[in-house]
Design an enzyme around this catalytic site. Sequence first.
Site, mmCIF file in Angstrom:
data_model
loop_
_atom_site.group_PDB
_atom_site.id
_atom_site.type_symbol
_atom_site.label_atom_id
_atom_site.label_comp_id
_atom_site.label_asym_id
_atom_site.label_seq_id
_atom_site.Cartn_x
_atom_site.Cartn_y
_atom_site.Cartn_z
ATOM 1 N N LYS A 81 40.805 2.917 12.343
ATOM 2 C CA LYS A 81 40.427 3.532 11.064
ATOM 3 C C LYS A 81 40.008 4.969 11.353
ATOM 4 C CE LYS A 81 37.316 2.642 7.107
ATOM 5 N NZ LYS A 81 36.295 1.714 6.564
ATOM 6 N N SER A 156 37.126 -0.068 1.823
ATOM 7 C CA SER A 156 37.666 1.204 2.216
ATOM 8 C C SER A 156 38.657 1.166 3.376
ATOM 9 C CB SER A 156 36.521 2.147 2.587
ATOM 10 O OG SER A 156 35.847 1.686 3.737
ATOM 11 N N SER A 180 33.970 -3.503 3.331
ATOM 12 C CA SER A 180 35.198 -2.749 3.603
ATOM 13 C C SER A 180 36.130 -3.309 4.654
ATOM 14 C CB SER A 180 34.859 -1.305 3.950
ATOM 15 O OG SER A 180 34.587 -0.599 2.770
HETATM 16 N N1 GLN Z 1 33.135 -0.893 -1.744
HETATM 17 C C1 GLN Z 1 31.867 -0.601 -1.141
HETATM 18 C C2 GLN Z 1 31.491 0.830 -1.413
HETATM 19 O O1 GLN Z 1 32.221 1.474 -2.080
HETATM 20 C C3 GLN Z 1 31.889 -0.916 0.331
HETATM 21 C C4 GLN Z 1 32.358 0.201 1.183
HETATM 22 C C5 GLN Z 1 32.285 -0.096 2.650
HETATM 23 O O2 GLN Z 1 31.996 -1.216 3.051
HETATM 24 N N2 GLN Z 1 32.473 0.949 3.452
HETATM 25 O O3 GLN Z 1 30.509 1.312 -0.967
#
Ligand code: GLN
Length: 491
Positions: A81, A156, A180
Amino acid sequence: MSIPTELHDLSVAQLAAKLKAREVSSVETAQHFLARAKAHAHLGAFVHINDDVTLAQAKAADAAIAAGSSAPLAGVPIAHKDLFVTKDFPTTAASKMLDGYQSPFDATMVTRLADAGCVTLGKLNMDEFAMGSGNESSVHGKVLNPWDTERVPGGSSGGSAAAIAARLAPGVTGTDTGGSIRQPASFCGITGIKPTYGRASRYGMIAFASSLDQAGPMARTAEDCALLLSAMCGPDPDRDSTSLDMPAEDFSRKLNDSLDGLRIGIPQEFFGDGLAPDVRAAIDASLKEYEKLGAKLVPISLPRTELSIPVYYIIAPAEASSNLSRFDGVKFGHRAKDYSDLLDMYKKTRAEGFGDEVKRRIIIGTYVLSHGYYDAYYLQAQKIRRMIADDFQQAFKVCDIIAGPVAPTVAWALGSERNPLTNYLADIYTLSASLAGLPGMSVPAGFGEGGMPVGLQLVGNYFDEARLLNAAHRLQQATDFHLRQPTGMAR
Ligand code: GLN
């Protein structure tokens, strides 16, 4: 089951064995995957590729294998990532703010996987600074879900999940702050695990919300996740003060244990009104499968599940507003071209460099930490966070692991007019384990509306990753959802 012959159909475990036996070289394997990544570039999964770097690593891996390397994943290609800094590839966190940024060092996750013998294919797309659930906020453009290219891959870690589903890499890294790893894994029909907070070093992982951020692997099978996670975890005391002083562990050791008598807690709050019927049907069917495997379903309650949304969306932005203050145009990446003085340079750089969702979080975070609001919001959220963690400990008195959906629906359409709140609400099932610092994973559990994958979430008590992986592996031996491929994808 017969061993597949196409390199991209092999699991991490199968590929590692073939490489070790020198039935295939690492260079050949890397070339195959690089060509595949390019052939499927329209998916938007990869954001940085550099053939020379990858092939040099693969060549070194082949030499190591020839010399009898004992590295468990010698020559296996993976991708990271773009939140992990890498000295051989650019790192952008999918933000204009880090345009042109080149790290002088590798993140610990990158180093550890390289030490285990892995070769890096490149960097993967994501939501800007890991804030989001659809991978539509990347400066590099959106990622398409390989199961239906008109839908989001989740976020994400959307590029990571899409790369696995499209077989552009056998294993990848992701990060999970509030879901995420689990949510994109669910949306793309793959397997992913977020370990207990503190298991995986955060050094060189660009910080979003430091008390929540955790790295983890994503792959097609639980067996592969166990192999990758074993390489990733372990103490890093000099570089991440929250890294746990626990030795590296073999997370594969319990994979084949019997599930006879395993108590699976079913939280009633995870099966309420907001859960789409197609997702519910797939989850119910996989729970029945567990009963056939000898597990017992135990009804439990996690009464503060709904509160995890406001709590997370106070704590995460609060920490983000502090972490992202370092991006001011002085040291990293983007700097505004025209400015009158230093303050003006900061303002213009940040206004130009950050996207809308990141700005929204910085504003919310700054607000909840400001004088007069700190006690009302931030402190209150911290107190409820503790209660959410306590609720899990109550539950673990009567069950060994917890199961439920990862997300209320399958992947939604790209470009749908979702307001930020709709996205925040869809994180309902993943946030509580993050707030409690517990390990959680997503396991393919069938298909719902439009033939889209559904993920089953398994949450374990602290340090119980091996048991989660065991439960996931046994389910994968009884089902074939993780082996199915997106239809209509050119091979
Ligand atoms: N969807 C969550 C957010 O927008 C989780 C994001 C993540 O785990 N990096 O913060």
